[in-house]
Motif scaffolding. Structure first.
Motif, PDB file in Angstrom:
ATOM      1  N   CYS A  50       0.850  -1.189   0.000  1.00  0.00           N
ATOM      2  CA  CYS A  50       0.000   0.000   0.000  1.00  0.00           C
ATOM      3  C   CYS A  50       0.884   1.238   0.000  1.00  0.00           C
ATOM      4  O   CYS A  50       1.996   1.214   0.524  1.00  0.00           O
ATOM      5  CB  CYS A  50      -0.907  -0.008   1.224  1.00  0.00           C
ATOM      6  SG  CYS A  50      -2.142   1.304   1.143  1.00  0.00           S
ATOM      7  N   PHE A 100      -0.250   3.982   1.468  1.00  0.00           N
ATOM      8  CA  PHE A 100      -0.608   4.647   2.719  1.00  0.00           C
ATOM      9  C   PHE A 100      -0.094   3.789   3.877  1.00  0.00           C
ATOM     10  O   PHE A 100       0.227   2.606   3.691  1.00  0.00           O
ATOM     11  CB  PHE A 100      -2.129   4.783   2.866  1.00  0.00           C
ATOM     12  CG  PHE A 100      -2.766   5.872   2.023  1.00  0.00           C
ATOM     13  CD1 PHE A 100      -2.083   6.519   1.006  1.00  0.00           C
ATOM     14  CD2 PHE A 100      -4.090   6.254   2.262  1.00  0.00           C
ATOM     15  CE1 PHE A 100      -2.682   7.511   0.234  1.00  0.00           C
ATOM     16  CE2 PHE A 100      -4.699   7.239   1.504  1.00  0.00           C
ATOM     17  CZ  PHE A 100      -4.002   7.873   0.486  1.00  0.00           C
ATOM     18  N   ARG A 101      -0.086   4.364   5.046  1.00  0.00           N
ATOM     19  CA  ARG A 101       0.285   3.617   6.261  1.00  0.00           C
ATOM     20  C   ARG A 101      -0.722   3.958   7.364  1.00  0.00           C
ATOM     21  O   ARG A 101      -0.345   4.433   8.441  1.00  0.00           O
ATOM     22  CB  ARG A 101       1.710   3.988   6.713  1.00  0.00           C
ATOM     23  CG  ARG A 101       2.804   3.381   5.845  1.00  0.00           C
ATOM     24  CD  ARG A 101       2.895   1.854   5.998  1.00  0.00           C
ATOM     25  NE  ARG A 101       3.931   1.264   5.161  1.00  0.00           N
ATOM     26  CZ  ARG A 101       3.757   0.902   3.891  1.00  0.00           C
ATOM     27  NH1 ARG A 101       2.599   1.087   3.278  1.00  0.00           N
ATOM     28  NH2 ARG A 101       4.747   0.344   3.217  1.00  0.00           N
ATOM     29  N   CYS A 102      -2.011   3.741   7.072  1.00  0.00           N
ATOM     30  CA  CYS A 102      -3.051   4.059   8.059  1.00  0.00           C
ATOM     31  C   CYS A 102      -2.730   3.333   9.367  1.00  0.00           C
ATOM     32  O   CYS A 102      -2.559   2.097   9.353  1.00  0.00           O
ATOM     33  CB  CYS A 102      -4.422   3.621   7.548  1.00  0.00           C
ATOM     34  SG  CYS A 102      -4.768   4.228   5.884  1.00  0.00           S
ATOM     35  N   TYR A 134      -4.391   2.327  11.740  1.00  0.00           N
ATOM     36  CA  TYR A 134      -5.349   1.294  12.176  1.00  0.00           C
ATOM     37  C   TYR A 134      -5.257   0.023  11.335  1.00  0.00           C
ATOM     38  O   TYR A 134      -5.927  -0.966  11.617  1.00  0.00           O
ATOM     39  CB  TYR A 134      -6.787   1.835  12.145  1.00  0.00           C
ATOM     40  CG  TYR A 134      -7.200   2.465  10.822  1.00  0.00           C
ATOM     41  CD1 TYR A 134      -7.545   1.681   9.729  1.00  0.00           C
ATOM     42  CD2 TYR A 134      -7.250   3.851  10.671  1.00  0.00           C
ATOM     43  CE1 TYR A 134      -7.918   2.248   8.521  1.00  0.00           C
ATOM     44  CE2 TYR A 134      -7.636   4.438   9.474  1.00  0.00           C
ATOM     45  CZ  TYR A 134      -7.966   3.625   8.410  1.00  0.00           C
ATOM     46  OH  TYR A 134      -8.332   4.195   7.213  1.00  0.00           O
ATOM     47  N   CYS A 135      -4.423   0.053  10.287  1.00  0.00           N
ATOM     48  CA  CYS A 135      -4.347  -1.093   9.372  1.00  0.00           C
ATOM     49  C   CYS A 135      -2.902  -1.546   9.172  1.00  0.00           C
ATOM     50  O   CYS A 135      -2.571  -2.696   9.421  1.00  0.00           O
ATOM     51  CB  CYS A 135      -4.974  -0.691   8.039  1.00  0.00           C
ATOM     52  SG  CYS A 135      -4.782  -1.900   6.722  1.00  0.00           S
ATOM     53  N   MET A 136      -2.058  -0.638   8.697  1.00  0.00           N
ATOM     54  CA  MET A 136      -0.659  -0.996   8.400  1.00  0.00           C
ATOM     55  C   MET A 136       0.248   0.132   8.877  1.00  0.00           C
ATOM     56  O   MET A 136       0.772   0.911   8.070  1.00  0.00           O
ATOM     57  CB  MET A 136      -0.496  -1.172   6.877  1.00  0.00           C
ATOM     58  CG  MET A 136       0.780  -1.863   6.489  1.00  0.00           C
ATOM     59  SD  MET A 136       1.274  -1.530   4.788  1.00  0.00           S
ATOM     60  CE  MET A 136       0.010  -2.244   3.809  1.00  0.00           C
ATOM     61  N   GLY A 186      -4.421  -4.464   0.974  1.00  0.00           N
ATOM     62  CA  GLY A 186      -3.519  -3.524   0.348  1.00  0.00           C
ATOM     63  C   GLY A 186      -4.269  -2.525  -0.543  1.00  0.00           C
ATOM     64  O   GLY A 186      -5.461  -2.371  -0.433  1.00  0.00           O
ATOM     65  N   GLU A 187      -3.497  -1.848  -1.354  1.00  0.00           N
ATOM     66  CA  GLU A 187      -4.147  -0.899  -2.258  1.00  0.00           C
ATOM     67  C   GLU A 187      -4.260  -1.534  -3.642  1.00  0.00           C
ATOM     68  O   GLU A 187      -3.259  -1.640  -4.372  1.00  0.00           O
ATOM     69  CB  GLU A 187      -3.360   0.424  -2.281  1.00  0.00           C
ATOM     70  CG  GLU A 187      -3.895   1.428  -3.289  1.00  0.00           C
ATOM     71  CD  GLU A 187      -5.414   1.544  -3.297  1.00  0.00           C
ATOM     72  OE1 GLU A 187      -6.040   1.638  -2.233  1.00  0.00           O
ATOM     73  OE2 GLU A 187      -6.003   1.524  -4.394  1.00  0.00           O
ATOM     74  N   ASN A 238      -8.129   3.280  -1.597  1.00  0.00           N
ATOM     75  CA  ASN A 238      -7.901   4.514  -0.829  1.00  0.00           C
ATOM     76  C   ASN A 238      -8.056   5.746  -1.714  1.00  0.00           C
ATOM     77  O   ASN A 238      -7.932   6.871  -1.231  1.00  0.00           O
ATOM     78  CB  ASN A 238      -6.538   4.489  -0.124  1.00  0.00           C
ATOM     79  CG  ASN A 238      -5.352   4.461  -1.088  1.00  0.00           C
ATOM     80  OD1 ASN A 238      -5.445   4.891  -2.220  1.00  0.00           O
ATOM     81  ND2 ASN A 238      -4.218   3.960  -0.601  1.00  0.00           N
ATOM     82  N   PHE A 297      -4.439  -5.845   5.854  1.00  0.00           N
ATOM     83  CA  PHE A 297      -3.903  -5.566   4.523  1.00  0.00           C
ATOM     84  C   PHE A 297      -3.492  -6.847   3.795  1.00  0.00           C
ATOM     85  O   PHE A 297      -3.233  -6.838   2.600  1.00  0.00           O
ATOM     86  CB  PHE A 297      -2.724  -4.568   4.594  1.00  0.00           C
ATOM     87  CG  PHE A 297      -1.521  -5.059   5.353  1.00  0.00           C
ATOM     88  CD1 PHE A 297      -0.549  -5.805   4.726  1.00  0.00           C
ATOM     89  CD2 PHE A 297      -1.370  -4.763   6.700  1.00  0.00           C
ATOM     90  CE1 PHE A 297       0.563  -6.262   5.423  1.00  0.00           C
ATOM     91  CE2 PHE A 297      -0.260  -5.207   7.415  1.00  0.00           C
ATOM     92  CZ  PHE A 297       0.706  -5.973   6.781  1.00  0.00           C
TER      93      PHE A 297
HETATM   94 FE1  SF4 Z   1      -4.933   2.303   4.676  1.00  0.00          FE
HETATM   95 FE2  SF4 Z   1      -6.177   0.674   2.908  1.00  0.00          FE
HETATM   96 FE3  SF4 Z   1      -3.556   0.943   2.907  1.00  0.00          FE
HETATM   97 FE4  SF4 Z   1      -4.722  -0.310   4.918  1.00  0.00          FE
HETATM   98  S1  SF4 Z   1      -4.672  -0.987   2.846  1.00  0.00           S
HETATM   99  S2  SF4 Z   1      -3.036   1.160   5.041  1.00  0.00           S
HETATM  100  S3  SF4 Z   1      -6.606   0.883   5.080  1.00  0.00           S
HETATM  101  S4  SF4 Z   1      -5.040   2.556   2.506  1.00  0.00           S
END
Ligand code: SF4
Ligand code: SAM
Ligand code: SF4
Length: 333
Positions: free
Chosen positions: A21, A23-25, A27-29, A68-69, A97, A329
């Motif tokens: 991904c 992003f590194r949210c 709450y997820c990764m 993942g994305e 995302n 993820f």
């Molecule tokens: Fe955020 Fe989605 Fe990436 Fe998880 S998989 S870190 S929720 S964007």
């Protein structure tokens, strides 16, 4: 049609097509060390299409690509167009995302994608950055939603994970932004998926509190579910300006109607979002198993299913059992 031990059919298949991904949210990764799959350990498109075809034979009606994305997977349009040609499913959707949607919306629509869900946790740039682990750019995501609209995705679902004290002050702003449009916002209670997010109950804002907050500004009316197993409880604005949804896995678990199977990027079948492990379908596929053998394996796995983690969460937490869980993820949301 197959059913599990609690008489739940298999209705949806969520396919994670990549574990990486941009992003590194948290709450997820969250930022940190994660090991990702090498390209040859991911299911290739032929394998995904073959498995999807077999799941459809067993009753799956809805397919969703996730990660993942998912938009990071090269040539995703090719996979979409092959899945769109399957006869049987009445829904082909994607959760993203939104960061790459401006580039991809038109080609995804052309390939036959039917619906898009975009995750968007805040409108205020700084809060958005916090929620995406300092990676995301909110304008890019909002432009992505516009691009999806222009490409012909009539109604986009907007997923908002709410973390108490972090983005809860954005709730009304997000409602206001999308109210009166064709898009539907769904607020998701922060869940204890995986272990790397170090989830704490105190960080969860219950849906009932969010509903109360929105209802005080824009009166809401509860709606009946569209179908058995709908995860989101729907509320319409009394003034007719659309609706909002709430996914309340923590405070109002919905395991009784859970008919979702998940296929991880490396080809394992998971029967619950909170499972420790899944049943490997990639090994049999790569060792030449016939369709009937794979159908048997899926049927056996689903028929033995007893998962109801969310309904049992409190006792697991109290007894400190069930501490190993797959990361979100890796199997997709
Ligand atoms: Fe955020 Fe989605 Fe990436 Fe998880 S998989 S870190 S929720 S964007
Ligand atoms: N990367 C894509 C995205 O963010 O939309 C797709 C994969 S993401 C894992 C799928 C969904 O899971 C997103 O809507 C995300 O917000 C949600 N999600 C991830 N971790 C969560 C958590 N701990 N609690 C609730 N929802 C979560
Ligand atoms: Fe389905 Fe597992 Fe979630 Fe219950 S906890 S709703 S069985 S995925």
């Amino acid at each position: 049609m197959i059913s599990d031990k609690l008489n739940r059919p298999i209705h949806d298949l969520r396919i994670s097509i990549i574990d990486r991904c941009n992003f590194r949210c948290p709450y997820c990764m969250p930022e940190g060390r994660h090991s990702f799959l090498k390209e040859d350990t991911r299911l290739n498109f032929d394998e995904i299409v073959r498995l999807a075809t077999l799941f459809v034979k067993l009753g799956v009606k809805k397919l969703r690509l996730t990660g993942g994305e998912p938009l990071l997977r090269p040539n995703i349009e090719n996979l979409v167009s092959r899945l769109a040609q399957l006869s049987g499913p009445n829904d082909l959707a994607l959760t993203t995302n939104g960061s790459l949607l401006t580039e991809k919306a038109v080609s995804l629509k052309r390939a036959g994608l039917q619906r898009i869900t975009v995750s968007l946790d805040a409108l205020e740039p700084e809060i958005f950055k916090t929620m995406s682990g300092d990676k995301g750019n909110v304008l890019g995501v909002l432009n992505g939603i516009k691009a999806a609209e222009e490409a012909g995705f009539f109604s986009v679902k907007i997923n908002v994970v709410v973390k108490k004290g972090i983005n809860d002050r954005q709730i009304l702003d997000i409602v206001e932004y999308f109210r009166g449009t064709q898009h539907v916002v769904r607020f998701i209670e922060y869940m204890d998926v995986g272990t790397c997010n170090h989830w704490q109950l105190e960080e969860v804002l219950a849906s009932k509190d969010i509903i109360r907050m929105i209802d005080a500004r824009y009166p809401l009316q509860a709606q009946v579910a569209n179908y058995r197993g709908e995860v989101s409880s729907r509320y319409a604005f009394e003034d007719g300006k659309g609706e909002v949804g709430f996914i309340s896995s923590i405070t109002q678990p919905f395991c009784g109607d859970c008919s979702r199977a998940r296929l991880s990027t490396d080809g394992k079948l998971f029967t619950c979002l909170f499972a420790k492990d899944g049943v490997d379908l990639k090994i049999p596929i790569r060792s030449g198993a016939s369709d009937n053998e794979i159908l048997d394996l899926i049927t056996k796995t689903w028929s033995a299913r007893t998962d109801r983690y969310s309904e049992e969460r409190a006792s697991f937490i109290k007894s400190q059992t069930h501490t190993q869980k797959i990361e979100m993820f890796q199997i997709g949301g």
